[in-house]
Write a protein that holds these residues in place. Structure first.
Motif, PDB file in Angstrom:
ATOM      1  N   HIS A  35      48.346  47.944  50.469  1.00  0.00           N
ATOM      2  CA  HIS A  35      47.262  47.586  51.382  1.00  0.00           C
ATOM      3  C   HIS A  35      46.160  48.643  51.353  1.00  0.00           C
ATOM      4  N   THR A  51      45.506  36.798  46.231  1.00  0.00           N
ATOM      5  CA  THR A  51      44.567  37.732  46.852  1.00  0.00           C
ATOM      6  C   THR A  51      43.335  37.936  45.984  1.00  0.00           C
ATOM      7  N   MET A  54      39.142  41.863  50.215  1.00  0.00           N
ATOM      8  CA  MET A  54      40.466  41.507  49.729  1.00  0.00           C
ATOM      9  C   MET A  54      41.511  41.689  50.815  1.00  0.00           C
ATOM     10  N   THR A  55      41.133  42.473  51.792  1.00  0.00           N
ATOM     11  CA  THR A  55      42.082  42.710  52.867  1.00  0.00           C
ATOM     12  C   THR A  55      41.402  42.455  54.182  1.00  0.00           C
ATOM     13  N   HIS A  65      39.454  49.770  47.158  1.00  0.00           N
ATOM     14  CA  HIS A  65      38.645  48.920  46.283  1.00  0.00           C
ATOM     15  C   HIS A  65      37.739  47.991  47.093  1.00  0.00           C
ATOM     16  N   ASP A  66      38.274  47.507  48.195  1.00  0.00           N
ATOM     17  CA  ASP A  66      37.498  46.608  49.051  1.00  0.00           C
ATOM     18  C   ASP A  66      36.244  47.312  49.572  1.00  0.00           C
ATOM     19  N   GLN A  74      39.509  36.985  47.013  1.00  0.00           N
ATOM     20  CA  GLN A  74      38.425  37.957  46.961  1.00  0.00           C
ATOM     21  C   GLN A  74      37.314  37.470  46.041  1.00  0.00           C
ATOM     22  N   LEU A 104      47.725  51.829  43.912  1.00  0.00           N
ATOM     23  CA  LEU A 104      48.218  50.476  43.613  1.00  0.00           C
ATOM     24  C   LEU A 104      49.522  50.544  42.832  1.00  0.00           C
ATOM     25  N   LEU A 145      44.137  48.487  48.171  1.00  0.00           N
ATOM     26  CA  LEU A 145      43.151  47.407  48.187  1.00  0.00           C
ATOM     27  C   LEU A 145      41.990  47.724  49.126  1.00  0.00           C
TER      28      LEU A 145
END
Lengths: 298, 339
Positions: free
Chosen positions: B78, B150, A1-2, B84-85, B154, B117, B81
């Protein structure tokens, strides 16, 4: 996502030192016409910046790559345009939907206007009430002249004012109705003052339920000495004179709908024996009976 | 790059201090506070906050306190995320250290990501509250759009990989990169800076194209680095190949190879991560070189950089020269020069 992070201090300063710069105009120009994207097309604004990297490049393979790259740039612009268009379309649909957050300010303004209006009405009503109270207070603060206060006698049957009759010795003298307001209280009588019954009595209307051939012999009872509610009236069971029939106990009192004294409703069972029945009428505010209720079943 | 580097360092310090100030607010919370501050404390390039602050300065004359708060919100979001990423990708390292879920387990890591978040909205709201409803509206608009884009990006990348979607085109890849990388990484920060700097007087779409091409160049370059000898961010070389990540090179090589090679490639993609052998990974890496996929991706990345320069000139070219403007323009080159 980033996007991935790269903080590795051991990483080379320039891991891709041989970056192939974009050849010419197409990759730096938003022009996506059919003639752009080729090495022979018109150069864009970034031409000068990238020209040195491609100076002298005329190899057919490189030209093919450049054309592919230019096509990619064109595709990139198309992708962006499509995405923006989709976003705008979605926003437009949202905007015309059942409810839009853009409407919130207007709704808030409308609601605030309503609230202000309500507050204004409430304030106006409050001031009106205060003004009325003030007027009443002014009236209270000015004592009436002696003897000018009129207190109406306790409820007087209207029907009794129709036919005047000589007043009893202890009752106030009847007076013409139009003069009631101006005359002294002790000398006047209300407009509906009874004419056939002294003020010490109340007209009594007796109605029957159940038996269809009963009649009453009582037309008045004594007026209670103190103000008494209709629910405070009661009657003993009506006992048969000279007989042994069951007493009649279902007697209810109420005010006459037209102001003509009281109404006594007596329930007589349909097969009740004939005869005269008598019972005392009381009220809760005094011990002495107000009179006798006499009925006859024929 | 000295001037730009100094600006980036100054912006990064201001943003980091603001982030820590917001994270320190509130009652102590076990199993949470430590994790919220973990990723931000590890450093990071602070690229996104710097884009925001520079745009606020370019369009408003200064990087105001409101802009710094917005930058802090960007950095917090950022990092949320990233948490989670890392879970979604099963990553083991982040900024040279074990990922949060590797340290504390997936449930606590996801919870920390959720908390970070939502915590990001505190500085964002503080940043725009005093700027009027129009600015608030614009900021919420671009933020909700960014969140949607976003997530869509994803979803595309994970869906392609997990459902073994083949036959993708370069346009598909660009759409994914636009949504997944560019929107949150470049477009949104620039839009926030523009809105706050201009007090809502300018259209946020002004900076969309520059951010888009910058993000595309960044993503392609990042994918290329993964195939280099030093992927740079703690991942193994060719890790993207082993994960069958849908990159521009993979899309290109599948169309450039012959039928036999494509059959082997499809079989490779159909395997699970554990079943893909190192030998196959090396074969695919070689195939990308042989079929010109690497060179093509490099050329495309450079082309995207050129497009970004063009769009930069279209938006910022007419503005008075400034340190912040130079910094923003230098980001195109920085995509390739970064360490």
């Amino acid at each position: 996502m980033t996007t991935p992070e790269n903080n590795d201090p051991t990483a080379p300063a320039d891991p891709q030192p041989h970056i192939v710069r974009p050849p010419e105009g197409p990759q730096t120009s938003p022009n996506r016409g059919p003639d752009t994207g080729t090495t022979t097309g018109k150069a864009g604004k970034g031409e000068e910046a990238h020209q040195p990297h491609q100076t002298g490049v005329r190899d057919p393979d490189v030209l093919a790559v450049n054309e592919a790259v230019a096509s990619t740039v064109r595709t990139a612009y198309d992708v962006l345009s499509d995405t923006i268009a989709q976003g705008r379309k979605a926003a437009e649909q949202f905007r015309v939907g059942a409810y839009n957050v853009r409407d919130v300010p207007e709704d808030l303004r409308h609601m605030a206007g309503n609230l202000l209006g309500l507050a204004r009405q409430l304030s106006s009503t409050t001031f009106d009430i205060c003004e009325a109270l003030l007027r009443q207070a002014d009236g209270v603060m000015t004592p009436p002249p002696p003897g000018s206060t009129h207190v109406a006698p306790f409820q007087t049957p209207k029907g009794e004012q129709a036919a005047p009759k000589p007043a009893a010795a202890h009752a106030p003298a009847p007076a013409p109705a139009p003069a009631a307001a101006a005359a002294p209280a002790h000398a006047s009588a209300p407009a509906h003052a009874p004419a056939t019954a002294p003020a010490s009595e109340i007209h009594l209307t007796v109605t029957f339920e159940g038996h269809d051939s009963a009649r009453a012999h009582t037309t008045t009872i004594s007026r209670p000495k103190t103000p008494t509610g209709t629910e405070q009236f009661a009657c003993d069971g009506l006992i048969q004179r000279g007989g042994s029939a069951a007493p009649i106990t279902a007697v209810a009192f109420d005010a006459h709908p037209n102001g003509r004294g009281m109404v006594a409703t007596v329930y007589v069972p349909p097969e009740h024996p004939k005869g005269v029945y008598v019972g005392a009428v009381y009220c809760a505010t005094q011990d002495l009976p107000l009179g006798q209720l006499v009925i006859e079943i024929e | 790059m000295a001037v730009e580097g100094a600006l980036l360092q100054r912006y990064g310090a201001a943003t980091r201090a603001e982030v820590m100030r917001y994270l320190a607010a509130g009652a102590p919370s076990p199993f949470l506070d430590e994790m919220l501050a973990d990723y931000p404390a590890r450093g990071g390039k602070m690229l996104r906050p710097a884009i925001c602050l520079a745009n606020a300065a370019v369009f408003g004359g200064e990087a105001s306190a409101a802009a710094v708060r917005a930058a802090a919100a960007i950095e917090m979001l950022h990092n949320a995320l990233l948490i989670h990423d890392d879970v979604q990708d099963g990553s083991e390292l982040r900024r040279g250290k074990p990922t949060l879920h590797a340290l504390h387990g997936v449930p606590l890591a996801i919870n920390a990501g959720d908390a970070l978040l939502f915590a990001a909205f505190a500085p964002l709201i503080d940043a725009v509250t005093s700027l009027g409803s129009h600015v608030i509206r614009q900021v919420m608009d671009v933020t909700s759009t960014m969140a949607r884009q976003t997530a869509e990006g994803q979803a595309l990348e994970l869906g392609w990989r997990d459902r073994n979607v083949t036959g993708l085109t370069e346009a598909d890849y660009m759409r994914m990169a636009l949504k997944k990388t560019a929107w949150m990484g470049m477009i949104w920060p620039a839009q926030l800076g523009l809105i706050i700097g201009s007090r809502g007087r300018l259209d946020p779409e002004m900076v969309l194209r520059f951010g888009y091409f910058l993000g595309l160049a960044f993503q392609i370059e990042d994918d290329l680095r993964n195939l280099s000898e030093d992927p740079g961010y703690g991942k193994e070389q060719n890790g993207d190949l082993a994960e069958a990540k849908r990159t521009l090179m993979l899309i290109h090589v599948r169309t450039a190879c012959d039928a036999e090679e494509r059959a082997r490639l499809d079989s490779f993609l159909a395997l699970s991560r554990e079943d893909r052998s190192a030998e196959d990974v090396l074969w695919l890496a070689r195939l990308m070189h042989e079929r010109g996929s690497i060179a093509h991706a490099r050329a495309v990345a450079a082309a995207m950089a050129g497009a970004a320069e063009h769009e930069f000139a279209a938006v910022y070219g007419a503005l008075p020269p400034s340190e912040e403007g130079i910094f923003l323009g230098s980001l195109v080159r920085w995509v390739f020069d970064r360490v």
